[in-house]
Enzyme design. Sequence first.
Site, PDB file in Angstrom:
ATOM      1  N   CYS A 279      75.825  34.347  99.725  1.00 24.67           N
ATOM      2  CA  CYS A 279      75.224  35.256  98.744  1.00 24.67           C
ATOM      3  C   CYS A 279      73.883  34.745  98.243  1.00 24.67           C
ATOM      4  O   CYS A 279      73.042  35.532  97.803  1.00 24.67           O
ATOM      5  CB  CYS A 279      76.190  35.459  97.575  1.00 24.67           C
ATOM      6  SG  CYS A 279      76.803  33.925  96.875  1.00 24.67           S
ATOM      7  N   GLU A 379      71.582  43.679 100.632  1.00 23.08           N
ATOM      8  CA  GLU A 379      72.187  42.460 101.133  1.00 23.08           C
ATOM      9  C   GLU A 379      72.820  42.747 102.491  1.00 23.08           C
ATOM     10  O   GLU A 379      73.735  43.568 102.608  1.00 23.08           O
ATOM     11  CB  GLU A 379      73.244  41.947 100.151  1.00 23.08           C
ATOM     12  CG  GLU A 379      73.823  40.597 100.547  1.00 23.08           C
ATOM     13  CD  GLU A 379      74.798  40.057  99.513  1.00 23.08           C
ATOM     14  OE1 GLU A 379      74.728  38.865  99.205  1.00 23.08           O
ATOM     15  OE2 GLU A 379      75.637  40.845  99.034  1.00 23.08           O
TER      16      GLU A 379
END
Length: 478
Positions: A279, A379
């Site tokens: 992440c 993302e």
Amino acid sequence: MKDCRLFYIDGKWVSPAEPHDFAVTNPATEEQIAIISFGKAVDVDRAVSAAKMAFELYSETTVEERLAILHRVIEVYKSHMDEMAETISLEMGAPISLSRAAQAPAGLGHLLEIVKVLNHFKFEETKGSTLMRKEPIGVCGLITPWNWPMNQIACKVAPAIAAGCTMVLKPSEIAPLSAHLFARILDEAGLPAGVFNLVNGDGQTVGSAIASHPDVAMVSFTGSTRGGVAVAFAAAPSVKRVTQELGGKSANIILDDADLVKAITEGVQSCFRNTGQSCNAPTRMLIAQSQMAEAVEVAKQLAEAARVGDPFDKETQFGPVVSRAQFDRVQKMIARGIEEGATLIAGGLGHPKGTIKGYFVRPTVFANVCNDMAIAREEIFGPVLVIIPYEDEADAVRIANDSPYGLSGFVTSGDIARARRVANRIRAGNVHLNGARIDFGGCFGGYKQSGNGREWGEAGLEEFLELKAVFGYTGAGK
């Protein structure tokens, strides 16, 4: 094939209330390696009840008693390090070199760090005649992802144990085997029954049941921003504490006075590490417009030289992504980048050469990317790097902050004072200067849609505590 269908509740391995088998797949071979069972709300009820009962006694344990438990857990964890590394590589595809060097050691690192914190942490402090007392918050629901399984499990479980809390863990159903091993480790270490409980399942059923349960005082969630929103909604009616570590699209600002080749090399390696499934990966590389040509050539050579393959081959640098769904997601985003007009300089659609089975992705680099393109804003969670040009330092900061996320940032400069100044302007929960590694004694968490709350170290312990003021504690005389 491993049979991991039992749940760990109240210190015992127990069958689910109703069988619901789910296959666990090795992403490198696409073959089934284990079977688990999905739980239901009734299984969560059993686990929460056990945790609630255990809390009555465990919350009153002394710091010394909790330290003794943690020391035992550490010793047992050490004895299972090789097994843990191999389990992680099997379930989510990390190269065994990475699992041995970082994935499995991350769990141990958080356990060791919380022991340091607990040795000096002040649970009580007087201010005037008032006692400020930090108490365990209660039963905690822990929901963790598949990409760094032991890192995320240990950074929640360790402070919960240290604080005097009890807990119910729902690991990712995609990579649940390391959590099963971790439960065995806690059991072997003699953690009191009911302090730690494990229920497998999906987010819609088990995750929702944990988040909405009236006897759960806190939920600590790590996963996608979409998942975090769902947890927050489920938790809202009971007004429980919710801490979240969510998505990211971290900017890596390489200033024009940096050692360009070194900085790009470190940036590409960091972006592709764990096959881009981190992440906090620096997936947006910001380069001065005047240095773009050289930067593109260096990044291209690195991506093309990357060794993708069998996670258990010691020469492998990057394994597969975790699942078919993740592979399809990455392919879709690569196609989107091509459609948007970004310059594809390495990688692209399809499998790397030499791979037949497995969810392997070609390490991909796009150049001349605009920050409003989907590949710069969403993302991707795969080995995909986008290179964005900037005009000057102020423009670089503007681009870095122009994101719905704010988890991490990276700044490289030949002038540390300049790097520090830029770091102060980055709207992110943590910033790495000149390639600095993570520090478990620091903290981890994000701004904006990257979440709220902090994990790791003392800041992580604080999340599992409630602050009580006892007025007239001293000097009252009555």
